[in-house]
Design a protein around this motif. Structure first.
Motif, PDB file in Angstrom:
ATOM      1  N   LEU A 211       0.893  -1.170   0.000  1.00  0.00           N
ATOM      2  CA  LEU A 211       0.000   0.000   0.000  1.00  0.00           C
ATOM      3  C   LEU A 211       0.926   1.214   0.000  1.00  0.00           C
ATOM      4  O   LEU A 211       1.798   1.329   0.867  1.00  0.00           O
ATOM      5  CB  LEU A 211      -0.894  -0.044   1.252  1.00  0.00           C
ATOM      6  CG  LEU A 211      -2.096   0.888   1.311  1.00  0.00           C
ATOM      7  CD1 LEU A 211      -3.013   0.730   0.108  1.00  0.00           C
ATOM      8  CD2 LEU A 211      -2.915   0.629   2.578  1.00  0.00           C
TER       9      LEU A 211
ATOM     10  N   HIS B 219       0.750   7.042   2.361  1.00  0.00           N
ATOM     11  CA  HIS B 219      -0.449   7.895   2.432  1.00  0.00           C
ATOM     12  C   HIS B 219      -0.690   8.296   3.884  1.00  0.00           C
ATOM     13  O   HIS B 219      -0.147   7.691   4.804  1.00  0.00           O
ATOM     14  CB  HIS B 219      -1.683   7.147   1.909  1.00  0.00           C
ATOM     15  CG  HIS B 219      -2.067   5.976   2.763  1.00  0.00           C
ATOM     16  ND1 HIS B 219      -1.452   4.735   2.667  1.00  0.00           N
ATOM     17  CD2 HIS B 219      -2.986   5.839   3.763  1.00  0.00           C
ATOM     18  CE1 HIS B 219      -1.977   3.907   3.547  1.00  0.00           C
ATOM     19  NE2 HIS B 219      -2.898   4.550   4.248  1.00  0.00           N
TER      20      HIS B 219
ATOM     21  N   LEU C  72      -5.916  -0.120  13.713  1.00  0.00           N
ATOM     22  CA  LEU C  72      -5.514  -1.179  12.782  1.00  0.00           C
ATOM     23  C   LEU C  72      -5.111  -2.460  13.498  1.00  0.00           C
ATOM     24  O   LEU C  72      -4.284  -2.442  14.405  1.00  0.00           O
ATOM     25  CB  LEU C  72      -4.320  -0.683  11.959  1.00  0.00           C
ATOM     26  CG  LEU C  72      -3.813  -1.659  10.892  1.00  0.00           C
ATOM     27  CD1 LEU C  72      -4.615  -1.518   9.602  1.00  0.00           C
ATOM     28  CD2 LEU C  72      -2.335  -1.467  10.617  1.00  0.00           C
TER      29      LEU C  72
END
Ligand SMILES: C=C1C[C@]23C[C@@]1(O)CC[C@H]2[C@@]12CCC[C@@](C)(C(=O)O1)[C@H]2[C@@H]3C(=O)O
Ligand code: AKG
Ligand code: FE2
Length: 342
Positions: free
Chosen positions: A216, A219, A228
């Motif tokens: 990923l 960001h 998470l």
């Protein structure tokens, strides 16, 4: 109240990148998924985000300090039953192990917000990520029916129980973090108990050549805060100014909490919205993660909290509605914060 899904639908950006690769069928990393080699990884494995015990009487102070210095921490003694976390991971594994054509039955619509597909940030990068995601907002039942016409009750039940527990924990963490700033519910223009939320199941299939690709891409999250569960396989990395990328070591039973853009704005940039990414692993290591995004209702305004402003601290951001900010982020990605900067 406008829901997150409605905001995405009303302000749809044509996302060409929706369908993930059929990772089960590839033996080498295709050029479409090869990323330039990054050598900015720090080898200092002594440095890591703080671990905060929610039962610690000093938790408020420690959480405030962690948000200020790292923008993230791991939380233990959080009250989420470990068997529920295991169940959600196992349901995510069951979903991503379905044949590609089955997962396509729950494909996110081009202007949609929920379902199976690539990360929303994909169009901002020239290469594809070694990742497939499944986004849930509210009830998972429609997509679950499409995936498993006769056997979706367990998936829906586990997801709904997890969403409820996550909402309670996120609310508790928000109060804790705001308390470290001497801010309470009365100082806020929205109700912490009626948030905008999303649950994201992430899958990073095992990769024949993990150093050549990206799970990923870097960001920041658009949320107030994100909780998470990253399973027992490492992969999450955060960027620490002056140091580089650092791995967040999986600790059995701990959850990772990170500051998102909305909390960064509220805190008048005192808390960094932490830049993070996920890397992938070698053959046999299929990593999963489950992210709960906790935010502010989309019709509400977000701006630096009045209590944090005085002669020495002028506002760093102008006031925007959450909806306006989401649209700016969908169109401009990492430039969004600077576009509302004063
Ligand atoms: C509430 C949300 C945050 C998110 C966009 C979303 O609508 C649902 C998916 C979330 C996610 C997960 C992977 C990384 C991320 C940047 C993305 O592309 O989709 C986040 C989004 C976000 O924080 O902006
Ligand atoms: O899988 C991970 O460790 C990170 C996931 C993430 O950053 C996200 O879902 O926003
Ligand atoms: Fe993230």
């Amino acid at each position: 109240m406008t829901t997150l899904s409605e905001v995405y639908r009303e302000h749809a950006i044509p996302l060409r990148h929706i369908v993930p690769l059929d990772f089960h069928s590839v033996r080498t990393v295709p050029d479409s998924h090869v990323w330039p080699k990054s050598d900015d990884f720090s080898s200092d494995d002594q440095l890591s985000i703080p671990i905060i015990d929610l039962k610690d009487p000093l938790a408020v102070k420690l959480a405030g300090h962690a948000c200020e210095t790292w923008g993230a921490f791991q939380v233990i003694n959080h009250g989420i039953p470990s068997n529920l976390v295991e169940e959600v991971e196992s349901e995510a594994r069951r979903l991503f192990s379905l044949p590609a054509q089955q997962k396509m039955k729950a494909l996110r619509e081009p202007a949609g917000a929920t379902g199976y597909g690539l990360a929303r940030i994909s169009p901002f990068f020239p290469k594809y990520m070694w990742h497939e995601g499944f986004t849930i907002m509210g009830s998972p039942v429609d997509h679950a029916r499409a995936l498993w016409p006769n056997d979706n009750a367990r998936f829906c039940d586990v997801i709904e129980r997890y969403q409820k527990k996550m909402k309670d924990l996120a609310e508790q963490l928000t109060h804790l973090i705001l308390k470290s700033l001497d801010v309470s519910q009365e100082d806020l223009s929205w109700d912490v108990g009626s948030p905008s939320t999303a649950l994201q199941l992430n899958s990073y299939p095992s990769c024949p050549d993990p150093n050549r690709t990206m799970g990923l891409a870097p960001h920041t999250d658009t949320s107030l805060l994100t909780i998470l569960h990253q399973s027992s396989i490492s992969g999450l990395q955060i960027f620490k100014e002056g140091v580089g990328w650092l791995s967040v070591r999986p600790i059995p039973g701990a959850l990772v909490v990170n500051v998102g853009d909305l909390l960064h704005i509220l805190s008048n940039a005192r808390f960094p919205s932490v830049l993070h990414r996920a890397v992938v692993n070698r053959d046999g290591c299929h990593r999963l993660s489950v992210a709960y995004f906790y935010g502010i209702p989309t019709d509400c305004n977000v701006s630096p909290l009045a209590k944090l402003l005085n002669s020495g601290h002028t506002p760093r951001y102008r006031s925007v509605t959450v909806k306006e900010y989401m649209i700016l982020k969908s169109k401009n990605f990492e430039e969004a914060l600077s576009l509302i900067g004063i």
